[in-house]
Design a protein around this motif. Structure first.
Motif, short mmCIF file in Angstrom:
data_model
loop_
_atom_site.label_atom_id
_atom_site.label_comp_id
_atom_site.label_asym_id
_atom_site.label_seq_id
_atom_site.Cartn_x
_atom_site.Cartn_y
_atom_site.Cartn_z
N ASN A 88 0.57 4.36 -69.85
CA ASN A 88 0.46 5.04 -71.16
C ASN A 88 1.30 4.31 -72.21
N ASP A 89 2.47 3.85 -71.77
CA ASP A 89 3.36 3.16 -72.71
C ASP A 89 2.67 1.93 -73.31
N TYR A 92 -0.50 3.14 -75.52
CA TYR A 92 -0.12 3.82 -76.75
C TYR A 92 1.11 3.17 -77.36
N PRO A 93 0.97 1.99 -77.99
CA PRO A 93 2.15 1.35 -78.59
C PRO A 93 2.75 2.28 -79.65
N VAL A 94 4.08 2.35 -79.67
CA VAL A 94 4.75 3.26 -80.60
C VAL A 94 4.30 3.01 -82.04
N SER A 97 0.81 4.68 -82.39
CA SER A 97 0.52 6.03 -81.92
C SER A 97 1.55 7.06 -82.40
N LYS A 98 2.60 6.59 -83.09
CA LYS A 98 3.60 7.55 -83.57
C LYS A 98 2.95 8.53 -84.54
N ASN A 99 3.18 9.80 -84.32
CA ASN A 99 2.62 10.86 -85.17
C ASN A 99 1.09 10.94 -85.15
N SER A 100 0.48 10.28 -84.19
CA SER A 100 -0.98 10.32 -84.11
C SER A 100 -1.43 10.99 -82.82
#
Lengths: 107, 107, 107, 107
Positions: A88-89, A92-94, A97-100
């Motif tokens: 997942n890490d 979903y790169p930060v 994917s942050k706030n998404s």
């Protein structure tokens, strides 16, 4: 005694492993997840968790059957979680994917 | 770092807790349980577990969302499992439930 | 009176449409599908259908909530089925899918 | 040709009835219900139905597998719905259940 041993003791005392093929365990995990979800039917999240005793019981049932399947397959629960978190890490790169709440296939 | 911390790190790095109300977590546990079950659709138990990598991933997803709900509600996972095992132990006396797949309401 | 009207009469007599948002209807369809599936837990197909009265009731509940969602969205049930059958017909050419349980993505 | 015949034509052209035991059909209804529910994950009801094409497809899949189970068991769909509506009508008297989302066991 760790938690897997405690779960296994309950089923081995009753000789239940004969019924616990993985297909029916997968069905059982799904059924318990539905019993948990039922506590939120027609309700807000807040109304659902107000029934905390039932939430605890149904969530525990999901864990118990999930542990049983892991044990049947000789899987280390922490290890399969860590492997999935690692995947997942990467998916979903930060930065993206942050706030998404988008799925990685949509990022 | 224990497994709950590792799970929380992934979601907190992405600021995902804003989406993680308990009703949608319950939906998510149910959806992941279905993805696990799908590996056994039209198959025997043996055919299903032959796809072990996918079984590990989907089972891990069930655990991950279940841990997230436990964390949201400040529940100790081992403790809620032990409490449920204790209840099951009473509802299913060994003398009546050994070798039986009946529900306790039918014993 | 067609079947959609009969279903709507029951809910409108009770003024239940206020609760029937589509998200909770989707949850309800899933919960009823689980109650149907529960009749097959730890059982063979034959053992499950032996309980025919319960199968009929739970299958009816899946239909009822599915009709309610269709009505909420002004969908014609036969039409959406026909459109999906037409899509399946293209995705699963008889020449490739006869006697095969593979998904179209694997054909 | 009525809708049951159209569904049966698709599966019989592919000789799929050999796979369609009722336990796996019940699993399939549950899986399709989850795919429908997934369209509402992390979303409001309004956000979910905005994706109307997908809602139509997944809802159609729930109907298709439900019709297949009904056909396997020689059940008349309208009749099992009417019998269940009649039972619900008794379990939920209008005087007690109007404007209430309580289950009949709580009325």
């Amino acid at each position: 005694m760790d938690i897997m041993d405690e779960i296994n003791k309950l089923r081995d005392d009753r000789n239940w492993r004969q019924f616990h093929n993985e297909k029916d365990l997968a069905i059982s995990i799904s059924l318990e997840a539905s019993e948990l979800l039922e506590l939120f039917q027609w309700k807000s999240s807040e109304e659902g968790i107000a029934n905390l005793e039932r939430v605890k019981e149904e969530l525990a049932d999901v864990f118990i059957y999930s542990y049983m399947m892991a044990d049947n397959l000789n899987l280390n629960v922490d290890k399969i979680i860590q492997e999935k978190l690692s995947k997942n890490d990467k998916n979903y790169p930060v930065s993206k994917s942050k706030n998404s709440k988008k799925k990685y296939t949509e990022l």
